[in-house]
Design a protein around this motif. Structure first.
Motif, PDB file in Angstrom:
ATOM      1  N   SER A  70      -5.918  -6.037  23.701  1.00  0.00           N
ATOM      2  CA  SER A  70      -6.649  -6.024  24.964  1.00  0.00           C
ATOM      3  C   SER A  70      -7.860  -5.112  24.943  1.00  0.00           C
ATOM      4  CB  SER A  70      -5.726  -5.570  26.103  1.00  0.00           C
ATOM      5  OG  SER A  70      -4.694  -6.500  26.356  1.00  0.00           O
ATOM      6  N   THR A  71      -7.808  -4.069  24.118  1.00  0.00           N
ATOM      7  CA  THR A  71      -8.838  -3.030  24.218  1.00  0.00           C
ATOM      8  C   THR A  71      -9.617  -2.775  22.941  1.00  0.00           C
ATOM      9  OG1 THR A  71      -7.207  -1.305  23.675  1.00  0.00           O
ATOM     10  CG2 THR A  71      -7.533  -1.824  26.017  1.00  0.00           C
ATOM     11  N   ALA A  72      -9.027  -3.031  21.775  1.00  0.00           N
ATOM     12  CA  ALA A  72      -9.742  -2.722  20.525  1.00  0.00           C
ATOM     13  C   ALA A  72      -9.418  -3.748  19.452  1.00  0.00           C
ATOM     14  CB  ALA A  72      -9.364  -1.316  20.053  1.00  0.00           C
ATOM     15  N   PRO A  73      -9.574  -5.038  19.730  1.00  0.00           N
ATOM     16  CA  PRO A  73      -9.227  -6.052  18.727  1.00  0.00           C
ATOM     17  C   PRO A  73     -10.080  -5.967  17.472  1.00  0.00           C
ATOM     18  CG  PRO A  73     -10.444  -7.041  20.540  1.00  0.00           C
ATOM     19  CD  PRO A  73     -10.103  -5.641  20.965  1.00  0.00           C
ATOM     20  N   GLU A  74     -11.240  -5.346  17.576  1.00  0.00           N
ATOM     21  CA  GLU A  74     -12.103  -5.216  16.401  1.00  0.00           C
ATOM     22  C   GLU A  74     -11.448  -4.352  15.310  1.00  0.00           C
ATOM     23  OE1 GLU A  74     -12.996  -1.910  19.284  1.00  0.00           O
ATOM     24  OE2 GLU A  74     -12.724  -4.085  19.418  1.00  0.00           O
ATOM     25  N   GLY A  75     -10.434  -3.578  15.685  1.00  0.00           N
ATOM     26  CA  GLY A  75      -9.742  -2.758  14.703  1.00  0.00           C
ATOM     27  C   GLY A  75      -8.648  -3.489  13.956  1.00  0.00           C
ATOM     28  N   ALA A 112     -12.384  -0.053   8.006  1.00  0.00           N
ATOM     29  CA  ALA A 112     -11.972  -1.453   7.855  1.00  0.00           C
ATOM     30  C   ALA A 112     -10.817  -1.758   8.794  1.00  0.00           C
ATOM     31  CB  ALA A 112     -11.551  -1.712   6.411  1.00  0.00           C
ATOM     32  N   PRO A 113     -10.771  -2.964   9.346  1.00  0.00           N
ATOM     33  CA  PRO A 113      -9.640  -3.315  10.210  1.00  0.00           C
ATOM     34  C   PRO A 113      -8.349  -3.375   9.415  1.00  0.00           C
ATOM     35  CG  PRO A 113     -11.017  -5.235   9.794  1.00  0.00           C
ATOM     36  CD  PRO A 113     -11.745  -4.070   9.215  1.00  0.00           C
ATOM     37  N   TRP A 114      -7.211  -3.222  10.130  1.00  0.00           N
ATOM     38  CA  TRP A 114      -5.916  -3.258   9.482  1.00  0.00           C
ATOM     39  C   TRP A 114      -4.964  -4.163  10.238  1.00  0.00           C
ATOM     40  CZ3 TRP A 114      -4.232   2.614   9.995  1.00  0.00           C
ATOM     41  CH2 TRP A 114      -4.183   2.979  11.325  1.00  0.00           C
ATOM     42  N   ARG A 131      -7.347   5.177  12.033  1.00  0.00           N
ATOM     43  CA  ARG A 131      -7.861   4.083  11.190  1.00  0.00           C
ATOM     44  C   ARG A 131      -9.193   4.450  10.564  1.00  0.00           C
ATOM     45  NH1 ARG A 131     -11.310  -0.233  11.897  1.00  0.00           N
ATOM     46  NH2 ARG A 131     -11.623   0.288  14.091  1.00  0.00           N
ATOM     47  N   ALA A 132     -10.048   5.085  11.342  1.00  0.00           N
ATOM     48  CA  ALA A 132     -11.351   5.468  10.806  1.00  0.00           C
ATOM     49  C   ALA A 132     -11.205   6.366   9.587  1.00  0.00           C
ATOM     50  CB  ALA A 132     -12.159   6.172  11.890  1.00  0.00           C
ATOM     51  N   ALA A 173       1.073   3.628  25.989  1.00  0.00           N
ATOM     52  CA  ALA A 173       0.491   2.736  24.980  1.00  0.00           C
ATOM     53  C   ALA A 173      -1.013   2.913  24.835  1.00  0.00           C
ATOM     54  CB  ALA A 173       0.813   1.283  25.336  1.00  0.00           C
ATOM     55  N   ASP A 174      -1.705   3.208  25.937  1.00  0.00           N
ATOM     56  CA  ASP A 174      -3.165   3.335  25.843  1.00  0.00           C
ATOM     57  C   ASP A 174      -3.563   4.491  24.923  1.00  0.00           C
ATOM     58  OD1 ASP A 174      -2.090   5.084  27.693  1.00  0.00           O
ATOM     59  OD2 ASP A 174      -3.531   4.631  29.291  1.00  0.00           O
ATOM     60  N   SER A 175      -2.890   5.628  25.072  1.00  0.00           N
ATOM     61  CA  SER A 175      -3.203   6.770  24.208  1.00  0.00           C
ATOM     62  C   SER A 175      -2.776   6.520  22.771  1.00  0.00           C
ATOM     63  CB  SER A 175      -2.514   8.031  24.752  1.00  0.00           C
ATOM     64  OG  SER A 175      -3.029   8.390  26.015  1.00  0.00           O
ATOM     65  N   ILE A 176      -1.652   5.846  22.594  1.00  0.00           N
ATOM     66  CA  ILE A 176      -1.160   5.568  21.236  1.00  0.00           C
ATOM     67  C   ILE A 176      -2.136   4.677  20.485  1.00  0.00           C
ATOM     68  CG2 ILE A 176       0.685   4.397  19.950  1.00  0.00           C
ATOM     69  CD1 ILE A 176       2.599   5.397  22.210  1.00  0.00           C
ATOM     70  N   VAL A 177      -2.682   3.683  21.166  1.00  0.00           N
ATOM     71  CA  VAL A 177      -3.648   2.795  20.513  1.00  0.00           C
ATOM     72  C   VAL A 177      -4.935   3.552  20.171  1.00  0.00           C
ATOM     73  CG1 VAL A 177      -5.152   0.801  20.889  1.00  0.00           C
ATOM     74  CG2 VAL A 177      -2.711   0.656  21.435  1.00  0.00           C
ATOM     75  N   ARG A 178      -5.374   4.427  21.048  1.00  0.00           N
ATOM     76  CA  ARG A 178      -6.575   5.201  20.729  1.00  0.00           C
ATOM     77  C   ARG A 178      -6.305   6.166  19.575  1.00  0.00           C
ATOM     78  NH1 ARG A 178     -10.263   6.576  25.927  1.00  0.00           N
ATOM     79  NH2 ARG A 178     -11.746   6.825  24.199  1.00  0.00           N
ATOM     80  N   ASP A 179      -5.062   6.652  19.483  1.00  0.00           N
ATOM     81  CA  ASP A 179      -4.680   7.426  18.290  1.00  0.00           C
ATOM     82  C   ASP A 179      -4.839   6.573  17.035  1.00  0.00           C
ATOM     83  OD1 ASP A 179      -3.983   9.627  19.841  1.00  0.00           O
ATOM     84  OD2 ASP A 179      -1.821   9.238  19.755  1.00  0.00           O
ATOM     85  N   CYS A 180      -4.345   5.347  17.110  1.00  0.00           N
ATOM     86  CA  CYS A 180      -4.430   4.453  15.954  1.00  0.00           C
ATOM     87  C   CYS A 180      -5.876   4.235  15.535  1.00  0.00           C
ATOM     88  CB  CYS A 180      -3.775   3.110  16.268  1.00  0.00           C
ATOM     89  SG  CYS A 180      -1.973   3.148  16.355  1.00  0.00           S
TER      90      CYS A 180
END
Length: 433
Positions: A154-159, A135-137, A128-129, A117-124
Motif C-alpha cells: 500500500s505504501t512502498a511497493p517500489e521496494g 535494489a528491491p527485495w 533495505r537501503a 505495521a506502518d513503522s515496521i514497513v518503514r524499518d524495512c
C-alpha cells in the motif's frame, strides 16, 4: 558483524539504527537486529534478497537451526534476512522491564503507538537501503507479517520485487469488533472439531473448569493466576496444525490424587504456565487489538465486549448444564493483565492503548487495485486466527494477486509444511503454476 556456521548455512548477525518515529528522522532512534542466512555453498553468489516478517504482533523471528522448515527452500535461491521486528527479540525489546525507562503509562503508550505495521514497513525500507544497496527485495510475511506485507504494498511497493503471504491477508477496513465477531464462530468450530477427535476431553475440560470454579484461582509455579477464563484461553493452541493434539495431551495430565483430594499436577501446571504466559512476547498482548485500529474509533477491548454476544463461551453457563466448556482463541482480555505477571505492570498502559483514537489507516485500497508487484498468498481454509472471508475479499482488491486456498494446513502451514508452501507461493507469483 559476526559470522558463524550451522549445518548447510552461514549466518551473520546484523544491526541497524532507525528512527523511533520515521516522521522525525532526526529524533530518537532504536536498534534493530536481523540474522542474515545464506547457503554455505552460495556465500559468494550474487543472490537476490528475501526478508521474512514473522507473525504476531510482537513475536521475535523464529530461531532456525540449519535449513529448517521453509528456510531450506529459500536459501536455494535467496540470501535471507530474518528480522526481529521493533520491540522484539534483540531489537530494542519492549516489555515490563524496559518500558518504565520511557516514563509512566502515558509515555509508554505513546512509545508503543510506533510499533505497528506502518513503522515496521518503514524499518524495512530503511534496512533495505543498507542491505541491498537500494535494489528491491522479496518479502515473505507470515500471519501479522502478512498484514505488514499488505501495508508494504500500500505504501512502498517500489521496494518489492515480489510479495508472498501465508495466513495473513487482513481485512482492509474491518474494525476490531468486526474481526472478533467473525472470529468466535470459527473458534467454536475448532472446539467442535477437537471434541469430535477427542470426545474424552469434554469431561476432562468440564472437570478442570469445575475445579477452578469451586476452589478458586490457582497460582502456578511461575506466578500466573489460573482462572476459569484463563483455562479456556488454552484454545489458542487449536489454530495450529498440531494444536489439538497438544491440548489433548495437556488435559489428560491435569489431576493427581493427594492426601487433601484431587489437585492439579505439577506437570499440568508447568505446561499451562508455558502455554499461557506472555513473558516471551508481551507486545502480542499489548498491541494485539491496536493492529486493527484504523481511525478515530477506539478498539476498547473489542474481544472482551464481543465475547458477550456468544453465550456458548460462558463456562459457568456450560457447567450448569451439560454443554462442553468451550475454549477461546487468539484474543486478549483485561483479566490477562491481572493473571499474567509479565503483563500486570502494563495494565494501565494497555488501557490507554485501548482508548486511543488517533490510529492512522494502514491500507490503501486504491493503490492496491493498481498493484504491479507479483503477489501470491496462501489462504488457509477456516483459519482460526485470520478470517478466510476477510482474506479472500482483500485478495480480490489487490491487482494480480494469486491465491492458494487450502485445508491441508492450519495457520502455521509455512512452518509445518516445510518447503512446500514457499515452493507453491513462488510458483504462483512467477506464473509457473
Amino acid at each position: 558483524m559476526t559470522t558463524y556456521r550451522q549445518p548447510g548455512v552461514v549466518l551473520t548477525d546484523r544491526r541497524f539504527t532507525v528512527p523511533l518515529d520515521h516522521a522525525r528522522p532526526d529524533g530518537e532512534t532504536i536498534e534493530l537486529y536481523a540474522r542474515e542466512v545464506v547457503a554455505s555453498d552460495r556465500v559468494d553468489a550474487g543472490l537476490p534478497w528475501l526478508v521474512y516478517l514473522e507473525g504476531g504482533p510482537g513475536c521475535s523471528v523464529r530461531r532456525f537451526v540449519g535449513r529448517e522448515a521453509w528456510l531450506g527452500r529459500a536459501v536455494r535461491e535467496f540470501r535471507v534476512l530474518l528480522l526481529d521486528q521493533r520491540g522484539t527479540g534483540r531489537s530494542t525489546p519492549a516489555n515490563r522491564q524496559t518500558l518504565p525507562l520511557r516514563g509512566g503509562p502515558a509515555e509508554q503508550a505513546d512509545y508503543l503507538a510506533h510499533f505497528r505495521a506502518d513503522s515496521i514497513v518503514r524499518d524495512c525500507e530503511a534496512v533495505r537501503a543498507d542491505v541491498t544497496g537500494g535494489a528491491p527485495w522479496t518479502v515473505l510475511g507470515q500471519s501479522f507479517g502478512g498484514f505488514c506485507t499488505t501495508h508494504y504494498l500500500s505504501t512502498a511497493p517500489e521496494g518489492l520485487s515480489m510479495a508472498l503471504v501465508t495466513g495473513g491477508l487482513p481485512s482492509l477496513d474491518a474494525r476490531a469488533d468486526d474481526v472478533y465477531r467473525a472470529a468466535y464462530p470459527r473458534i467454536a468450530r475448532k472446539n467442535a472439531a477437537h471434541y469430535a477427535r477427542y470426545p474424552q476431553d469434554v469431561e476432562r475440560a468440564r472437570q478442570i473448569a469445575a475445579h477452578l470454579a469451586e476452589h478458586g484461582p490457582v497460582t502456578l509455579p511461575g506466578g500466573y493466576r489460573l482462572t476459569v477464563e484463563a483455562f479456556q484461553s488454552l484454545g489458542i493452541l487449536l489454530g495450529s496444525g498440531d494444536g489439538s493434539h497438544r491440548l489433548h495431551y495437556l488435559l489428560e495430565n491435569a489431576f493427581v490424587r493427594t492426601p487433601g483430594g484431587p489437585e492439579f499436577s505439577d506437570a499440568f501446571q508447568e505446561d499451562v504456565q508455558t502455554s499461557l504466559s506472555y513473558a516471551g512476547r508481551p507486545l502480542f498482548a499489548l498491541l494485539h487489538e491496536a493492529i486493527y485500529g484504523q481511525g478515530q474509533e477506539p478498539t476498547n477491548w473489542a474481544a472482551e465486549r464481543v465475547r458477550a454476544e456468544f453465550p456458548e463461551f460462558d463456562a459457568a453457563r456450560s457447567l450448569k448444564g451439560e454443554d462442553p466448556v468451550l475454549f477461546t482463541g487468539e484474543s486478549i482480555h483485561p483479566w490477562q493483565f491481572e493473571s499474567d505477571p509479565a503483563l500486570a505492570p502494563l495494565r494501565e498502559t494497555t488501557e490507554l492503548l485501548a482508548a486511543r483514537t488517533d490510529w492512522t489507516p494502514l491500507y490503501d485500497p486504491a493503490r492496491l487495485a493498481r498493484n504491479e508487484v507479483p503477489v501470491a498468498a496462501a489462504v488457509y481454509h477456516d483459519d482460526m486466527y485470520v478470517d478466510t472471508g476477510h482474506s479472500l475479499a482483500t485478495a480480490r482488491t489487490i491487482r494480480g494477486l494469486r491465491t492458494w486456498v487450502t485445508d491441508e494446513f492450519e495457520h502455521d502451514g509455512v512452518r509445518a509444511g516445510g518447503p512446500r508452501v514457499l515452493d507453491r507461493l513462488l510458483a504462483l507469483a512467477r506464473d509457473e503454476a
